[in-house]
Write an enzyme that holds these catalytic residues in place. Structure first.
Site, PDB file in Angstrom:
ATOM      1  N   CYS A 105      -5.754  -2.875   1.778  1.00  9.87           N
ATOM      2  CA  CYS A 105      -5.585  -3.000   3.221  1.00  9.87           C
ATOM      3  C   CYS A 105      -6.892  -3.126   4.009  1.00  9.87           C
ATOM      4  CB  CYS A 105      -4.730  -1.845   3.749  1.00  9.87           C
ATOM      5  SG  CYS A 105      -3.931  -2.228   5.335  1.00  9.87           S
ATOM      6  N   LYS A 162      -9.160   3.416  -2.093  1.00  9.96           N
ATOM      7  CA  LYS A 162      -9.499   2.648  -0.890  1.00  9.96           C
ATOM      8  C   LYS A 162     -10.891   3.035  -0.401  1.00  9.96           C
ATOM      9  CE  LYS A 162      -7.161   1.576   3.529  1.00  9.96           C
ATOM     10  NZ  LYS A 162      -5.890   1.875   4.241  1.00  9.96           N
ATOM     11  N   GLU A 221       0.840  -1.210   0.000  1.00 12.72           N
ATOM     12  CA  GLU A 221       0.000   0.000   0.000  1.00 12.72           C
ATOM     13  C   GLU A 221       0.875   1.261   0.000  1.00 12.72           C
ATOM     14  OE1 GLU A 221      -2.422   0.301   3.502  1.00 12.72           O
ATOM     15  OE2 GLU A 221      -3.666   1.919   2.677  1.00 12.72           O
TER      16      GLU A 221
END
Lengths: 572, 572
Positions: free
Chosen positions: B152, B116, B44
């Site tokens: 994540c 994200k 990430e």
């Protein structure tokens, strides 16, 4: 038109002191009741203090807050004030999580409860970390009038609870706030409150916290604005204050309930019958906002005073170098705590000029604080000779021997140490870690150097206008700044001219402008390079600096959190 | 079944170093390509490093990140690797705000982009402050296989992008991560990854960052798990590592697009034709997780090494007291940086015991670091006599003269100072601010005292098992702890027994238990009172302490942010 007498209780609560805050609320409710108020409104989270930071996440603290609220409702009734609707904000917690909550205490019980909807999570606020948002609204009916509630950020965002209250129908909106002071912020509040009053279709009673908490200071500046945008009253800044006033309210608002604009609206009847008409008092005078410099001075004074007092100290000690920073810090401390609680120490080294000592002594005499001289030559000599120090290492040892001296006096006599660094120094890292950065509080940490001079001049003029001795020696204001850590050293040897430096810093830090924006603004590329390199390298030092009252948009520590390990170089 | 060769690039990026990180990505893509990989997945925000903190909010930084991404795509193609799909996460920014983003670089361009969705805002994470969530998914088709992406936290929360990928249909999911190390965390990751692979109906490739950044350390521990929950491979912890492996994928997943489970799903064709069958290699061996103590030792070593290195230092200096804390810190520093980069200083005072000097010298000889003695008696004497210090003020001056000495050696010779305090001391405030708290980094800041002893014993045993000299003197492990700031002083005079103390602290801090829970757990009320009072009063000291690698659930500074002015007393 139906009448109501409403009290705005602009108080200074202490974070974590549930018992003390409950007593404060009880005492001010009694004062409001004695003046005939039907409603009394306190600031946001007055029962716990604000901001509670991660205390919000502790189950035991939330339980204690809930219990304190229930006990407070009973206490107000036992005191004979059960018929005054007390709007008390507190920390709640349910199955969903912690809540920033407001309750109406009435008739000995918690009659209504509502949770903050908009949770600010920018700048100094981390509320999405701490709280879960609410989606319900409790509208209480008191003497036949419909009163809605919103909490702080709920009025700073479009839509949400205010829109729902407008759709549901209310006669009055009360808004507990904990809105920290920041330069020019009061310019934003009044138009904002006016806009929300119009959206709700009812007068809005805005009650803000006052007082210092860690590095925040709350300025009060509470107000009432009519639904047509008229400022009906305004409370003073930086002091506790109770305003009790009569409002003529239209009444007859629609009383819709249920699902409205995304909120579950509940009506909570407390009393239906309108008050018998009574002679209303004239509106209280609105306090005028302070001038910009006085406002900042008062913010810094209150922030310092409350940090010292709420941490259980009564006195402070600080180094007096004869320079402008320590002079202004000392003057603030004397205004905050009284001269008898301020201990100034001159700590000359072998490189100190004569004027550094005479200007320090002059300052101490002007402000009337305690004063002693502790030369550091002997201490420095042991380190320098034993460790064979030269150059920067030798310079820093002088600052650190001063730090050790101040901390020793603190430990021996119980004073809190004040650090005297300004925002410009912190920005570029022009300070010695564990040296002049030593202290429990740094009163001018968020004051750029050029503003330090402005404040000094303003404070001297204010004194002269009152026929008092100006506190700051003229020589401390006019002489060229120097750290005096080596012979003939001047700030100008290491730093750009402060006027220019503060303009670059303001654009880079407050304005968040990048390298190319700064070039476009006309600064020389070499200057930008030099300043930005210093700023970007100093993050670790800034992190280790004591807290100080925030007065700007981007205070170090609170509003600008950068990595300590960071290879980014703006414009490179 | 269709085949694909995939590379997991578990690399150590540096926050802010866009050019360096781009070169790292280019070099590892070349390694993956040389091994025949069709896809290479990086952690990430590998292009910016993670976490960038408020750098995310700087427009100029986001622009530079976007530009670096475009240039990287062209560079990979120019290097001859345009046909390797490189999954590179970076900081993006659009009209809505900053984004934690991932891109597929292919054929010289940014072929796909996704933001994200789930933004963690608890513990060490402040992502709702920094980023806006994404609601779109780009699924790329490579050699006829459908590859989805998540970032994540997207796999740590129920629902969201994984559910949408399951509904849309994918053959493979790749997940860049920056998941910090914490004791026992690897126990959670594997079942989690397995559950999400099942929900997506496809194997999941989990690539985690490795390396230290400020007070966080990332352990790697990347893995691939099949849709049936089988662990296909696992990468080692705490080192950079490239794994290239062949996957047999079912192919033929549905290829729905449009609005699915709340996400706008877009299909991005890169290449349609499946690969011609080729001889697949056997699966690479899965690395076994380390033992608990070795894992912590490695976390502390890597965190220390990267803090020093990424801040541009090569050597460290620390005080050696002969006690267990400085011995373990020195052993960690030697493991992290090599003995030739570690400078130990014994700084005896008039109250120091003989064994404090001999144990310090013994340690230095065992680990092979530099060693010197700098007695502080002369420095202390000047302060004590000039300022007439007694009691605590005299005790603290000793610790502060040591701090000044270490900082002087740092300034003179360019070493970073290490503070040697442990988590237990910090919790109860048993340290001297500007004394033993001096330093740029505090390697065992998050290690409770009893764990310091455990780690010392483990490290000695590990050395003995390899036939090496155990680094920690036995006497430093077994003797009763003392600060030696007055004659005969023992920690036990001021603190409860460490075994008991650490159990109370663990319940209060890690377990977040309140007073009544602690009573229920069987601790004596007087003990709880005493410990909690010490902990609650020490917040300011903890704030001023240098950063240190986080290894527990609640590290001071990162995970537990309390007001400095706080009147709350648990259970009172």
């Amino acid at each position: 038109m139906p009448q109501l007498r409403i009290a705005l209780a602009q108080v200074n609560a202490t974070v974590g002191d549930l018992a003390g805050n409950a007593s404060l609320i009880a005492a001010w409710t009694a004062r409001a009741a004695a003046d005939g108020a039907h409603v009394v409104v306190f600031p946001e989270m007055v029962l716990t203090g604000y901001p509670v930071e991660d205390l919000a996440l502790r189950q035991s603290f939330a339980s204690a807050s809930r219990q304190a609220l229930t006990e407070l409702a009973a206490r107000l009734d036992a005191d004979g004030h059960g018929s005054v609707a007390a709007v008390v904000s507190y920390l709640d917690r349910d199955d969903v999580g912690p809540r920033d909550a407001v309750a109406v205490l009435y008739d000995g019980r918690v009659a209504a409860t509502q949770f903050k909807h908009h949770l600010p999570n920018y700048g100094v606020f981390d509320e999405r970390r701490l709280f879960k948002p609410g989606h319900t609204l409790d509208i209480v009916r008191l003497h036949g009038l419909e009163i809605g509630m919103v909490i702080c950020e709920d009025i700073w965002q479009e839509g949400g609870p205010i829109a729902a209250l407008g759709a549901a129908g209310v006669d009055l909106v009360v808004a507990p706030n904990a809105s920290p002071y920041e330069r020019h912020k009061d310019d934003q509040r009044e138009p904002l409150v006016a806009r929300r009053a119009a959206e709700a279709g009812a007068p809005l009673v805005y009650v803000n916290q006052v007082g210092g908490q860690d590095d925040l200071v709350f300025d009060g500046d509470s107000m009432v604005v009519s639904e047509s945008g008229e400022l009906l009253t305004r409370l003073p800044q930086f002091v506790e204050h109770l305003t009790v006033m009569d409002l003529d309210l239209p009444g007859g608002a629609p009383t819709l309930a249920g699902d409205l604009a995304g909120f579950a609206v509940r009506r909570v009847p407390l009393s239906d019958a309108p008050l018998a008409p009574y002679p209303a008092r004239p509106l209280p005078d609105a306090f005028e906002p302070l001038s910009e410099l006085e406002e900042m001075w008062r913010a810094l004074t209150l922030g310092l005073c409350d940090y010292v007092r709420k941490n259980g100290f009564t006195s402070v000690v600080l180094g007096l170098s004869g320079g402008i920073d320590s002079a202004v810090t000392a003057a603030l401390a004397v205004d905050a705590l009284g001269a008898s609680n301020v201990y100034g120490v001159s700590m000359p080294s072998v490189y100190s000029s004569d004027h550094s000592k005479s200007d320090a002594a002059d300052l101490a005499e002007r402000v009337g604080c305690h004063y002693q001289e502790q030369p550091i030559a002997n201490m420095v000599e042991v380190f320098v000779s034993q460790l064979a120090l030269t150059g920067l290492a030798e310079e820093n040892v002088q600052a650190r021997c001063r730090g050790v001296t101040l901390m020793a006096l603190s430990n021996q006599h119980g004073h809190l140490v004040l650090a005297t660094g300004n925002k410009t120094e912190l920005a570029v890292g022009y300070s010695t870690i564990y040296g002049d950065a030593v202290g429990g509080f740094a009163p001018i940490k968020d004051v750029p150097k050029t503003l330090v001079w402005e404040l000094a001049r303003w404070r001297n003029e204010a004194a002269a206008a009152r026929g008092e001795t100006p506190p700051i020696p003229e020589n401390s204001i006019t002489k060229p700044p120097s750290a005096e850590l080596r012979p003939g050293q001047m700030d100008a040897d290491s730093l750009p001219d402060y006027d220019l430096l503060d303009r670059v810093l303001d654009d880079y830090i407050e304005g968040d402008r990048g390298y190319s924006d700064l070039v476009a603004a006309g600064f020389a590329p070499e200057l930008i390079d030099r300043v930005l390199r210093m700023v970007d390298r100093a993050e670790y030092k800034r992190r280790q600096y004591p807290p100080g009252t925030k007065i700007t948009f981007k205070a170090f520590g609170r509003d600008r959190r950068l990595p300590m390990t960071n290879a980014w170089r703006e414009g490179k």
